[in-house]
Design a protein around this motif. Structure first.
Motif, PDB file in Angstrom:
ATOM      1  N   ALA A 157      -6.506   1.639  46.291  1.00 28.19           N
ATOM      2  CA  ALA A 157      -7.147   0.470  45.704  1.00 28.19           C
ATOM      3  C   ALA A 157      -8.044   0.919  44.558  1.00 28.19           C
ATOM      4  N   PRO A 158      -8.319   0.042  43.613  1.00 34.40           N
ATOM      5  CA  PRO A 158      -9.179   0.415  42.482  1.00 34.40           C
ATOM      6  C   PRO A 158     -10.518   0.971  42.943  1.00 34.40           C
ATOM      7  N   GLY A 159     -10.873   2.121  42.418  1.00 36.32           N
ATOM      8  CA  GLY A 159     -12.153   2.734  42.751  1.00 36.32           C
ATOM      9  C   GLY A 159     -12.203   3.446  44.083  1.00 36.32           C
ATOM     10  N   LYS A 160     -11.066   3.515  44.767  1.00 36.71           N
ATOM     11  CA  LYS A 160     -11.033   4.163  46.075  1.00 36.71           C
ATOM     12  C   LYS A 160     -10.057   5.330  46.070  1.00 36.71           C
ATOM     13  N   GLU A 161     -10.194   6.186  47.069  1.00 39.14           N
ATOM     14  CA  GLU A 161      -9.286   7.305  47.202  1.00 39.14           C
ATOM     15  C   GLU A 161      -7.943   6.840  47.767  1.00 39.14           C
ATOM     16  N   ARG A 162      -6.935   7.622  47.488  1.00 37.25           N
ATOM     17  CA  ARG A 162      -5.623   7.328  48.043  1.00 37.25           C
ATOM     18  C   ARG A 162      -5.673   7.552  49.556  1.00 37.25           C
ATOM     19  N   GLU A 163      -5.150   6.593  50.309  1.00 34.26           N
ATOM     20  CA  GLU A 163      -5.219   6.685  51.759  1.00 34.26           C
ATOM     21  C   GLU A 163      -3.839   6.595  52.390  1.00 34.26           C
ATOM     22  N   PHE A 164      -3.721   7.277  53.510  1.00 37.83           N
ATOM     23  CA  PHE A 164      -2.477   7.291  54.272  1.00 37.83           C
ATOM     24  C   PHE A 164      -2.239   5.944  54.924  1.00 37.83           C
ATOM     25  N   ILE A 165      -0.963   5.501  54.897  1.00 38.26           N
ATOM     26  CA  ILE A 165      -0.578   4.276  55.571  1.00 38.26           C
ATOM     27  C   ILE A 165       0.410   4.548  56.688  1.00 38.26           C
ATOM     28  N   ALA A 166       1.501   5.238  56.380  1.00 33.52           N
ATOM     29  CA  ALA A 166       2.527   5.470  57.390  1.00 33.52           C
ATOM     30  C   ALA A 166       3.388   6.659  56.994  1.00 33.52           C
ATOM     31  N   ALA A 167       3.989   7.286  57.997  1.00 32.06           N
ATOM     32  CA  ALA A 167       4.886   8.409  57.748  1.00 32.06           C
ATOM     33  C   ALA A 167       6.024   8.368  58.746  1.00 32.06           C
ATOM     34  N   ILE A 168       7.145   8.947  58.352  1.00 31.70           N
ATOM     35  CA  ILE A 168       8.321   8.988  59.214  1.00 31.70           C
ATOM     36  C   ILE A 168       8.980  10.344  59.063  1.00 31.70           C
ATOM     37  N   GLY A 169       9.394  10.896  60.194  1.00 35.04           N
ATOM     38  CA  GLY A 169      10.046  12.181  60.191  1.00 35.04           C
ATOM     39  C   GLY A 169      11.433  12.130  59.552  1.00 35.04           C
TER      40      GLY A 169
END
Length: 121
Positions: free
Chosen positions: A39-51
């Protein structure tokens, strides 16, 4: 290597979107895939991952119960189904490929260009 994310858009709160990320230039089935957002002004954040085999998935608390990550190794594509969207989900969404499944940005080797999601209240 190219990761092409698509499917973002402007929606109202409560709506759904399905993001796609098509990969070229790598052996897709050998890579773990992740979705992050920023989001603007925020750090990149994890949402989901798949093997790599789709046998394992991981979600951020903010995504649990609303988002579903999946992949189709025959199409070299990873998806993020997002339901019950909230204004706080507004961000640029990025897909990433890595040799390890991880929750951190540094654990991924390749990144897509991002697709914008805007959720209005």
């Amino acid at each position: 290597v190219q990761l092409q994310a698509s499917g973002g858009g402007l929606v109202q709160a409560g709506a759904s979107l399905r993001l796609s990320c098509a990969a070229t230039g790598l052996t897709f089935s050998s890579y773990n895939m992740g979705w992050f957002r920023q989001a603007p002004g925020k750090e990149r954040e994890f949402i989901a991952a798949i093997g790599w085999s789709a046998g394992s998935t991981h979600y951020a608390d903010s995504a649990k119960g609303r988002f579903t990550i999946s992949r189709d190794n025959t199409k070299n594509t990873v998806y993020l189904q997002m339901n019950s969207l909230k204004p706080e989900d507004t961000a640029a969404y990025y897909c990433a490929a890595g040799v390890r499944t991880g929750l951190k940005t540094y654990q991924y080797n390749y990144w897509g260009q991002g697709t914008e999601v805007t959720v209005s209240s």
